[in-house]
Design a protein around this motif. Sequence first.
Motif, PDB file in Angstrom:
ATOM      1  N   MET A  81     -77.700  20.212  70.690  1.00 34.72           N
ATOM      2  CA  MET A  81     -78.453  21.435  70.426  1.00 34.72           C
ATOM      3  C   MET A  81     -79.029  21.367  69.019  1.00 34.72           C
ATOM      4  O   MET A  81     -78.280  21.139  68.057  1.00 34.72           O
ATOM      5  CB  MET A  81     -77.535  22.648  70.570  1.00 34.72           C
ATOM      6  CG  MET A  81     -76.830  22.722  71.921  1.00 34.72           C
ATOM      7  SD  MET A  81     -75.821  24.207  72.118  1.00 34.72           S
ATOM      8  CE  MET A  81     -74.561  23.892  70.877  1.00 34.72           C
ATOM      9  N   ASP A 119     -78.770  31.878  70.564  1.00 35.92           N
ATOM     10  CA  ASP A 119     -78.039  30.818  71.260  1.00 35.92           C
ATOM     11  C   ASP A 119     -76.532  31.037  71.197  1.00 35.92           C
ATOM     12  O   ASP A 119     -75.772  30.287  71.820  1.00 35.92           O
ATOM     13  CB  ASP A 119     -78.370  29.449  70.664  1.00 35.92           C
ATOM     14  CG  ASP A 119     -79.813  29.038  70.864  1.00 35.92           C
ATOM     15  OD1 ASP A 119     -80.414  28.508  69.908  1.00 35.92           O
ATOM     16  OD2 ASP A 119     -80.330  29.249  71.977  1.00 35.92           O
ATOM     17  N   VAL A 160     -84.483  26.859  76.117  1.00 37.90           N
ATOM     18  CA  VAL A 160     -83.903  25.794  75.308  1.00 37.90           C
ATOM     19  C   VAL A 160     -84.723  24.509  75.357  1.00 37.90           C
ATOM     20  O   VAL A 160     -84.420  23.550  74.643  1.00 37.90           O
ATOM     21  CB  VAL A 160     -82.451  25.490  75.744  1.00 37.90           C
ATOM     22  CG1 VAL A 160     -81.608  26.753  75.728  1.00 37.90           C
ATOM     23  CG2 VAL A 160     -82.405  24.825  77.113  1.00 37.90           C
ATOM     24  N   LEU A 217     -81.124  25.584  66.269  1.00 39.49           N
ATOM     25  CA  LEU A 217     -80.369  26.683  66.874  1.00 39.49           C
ATOM     26  C   LEU A 217     -80.819  28.038  66.331  1.00 39.49           C
ATOM     27  O   LEU A 217     -81.194  28.171  65.165  1.00 39.49           O
ATOM     28  CB  LEU A 217     -78.878  26.478  66.633  1.00 39.49           C
ATOM     29  CG  LEU A 217     -78.237  25.433  67.558  1.00 39.49           C
ATOM     30  CD1 LEU A 217     -76.907  24.959  66.998  1.00 39.49           C
ATOM     31  CD2 LEU A 217     -78.051  26.020  68.951  1.00 39.49           C
TER      32      LEU A 217
END
Length: 127
Positions: free
Chosen positions: A84, A91, A65, A87
């Motif tokens: 986030m 994920d 990540v 994506l």
Amino acid sequence: VQLQASGGGTVQAGGSLRLSCAASGRTLSRITTGWFRQAPGKDREFVGNIRRSGSGGSTNYADSVKGRFTISRVNAKSTVYLQMSSLKPEDTAVYYCAVLRPNTNWGTRQMSDFGSWGQGTLVTVSS
């Protein structure tokens, strides 16, 4: 401390989402807080953490990540965020927050070194 994760939902690949981890009973500024995730049929894995403010508030991320996710904290709200971006379908998972157990190295990525797990919030990334 009691934790509550929120902000999950469904998003298309390439999109963004921000998760929140709100604490009651103790301020998160004084505790290292971690994010973990568990995909269907897989073990829970480390996502990242943020060190307590008194030690600089540094962050640490899983390689999967890094560069896409950012952890931050608003001390006044005793809330830690997981932003986030970019994506990917991989994920997709239930995301959890937890706090580091006392006298534990903040750089740990072991689930067993964290406690006070909040209920998770589901993130689904569609392709």
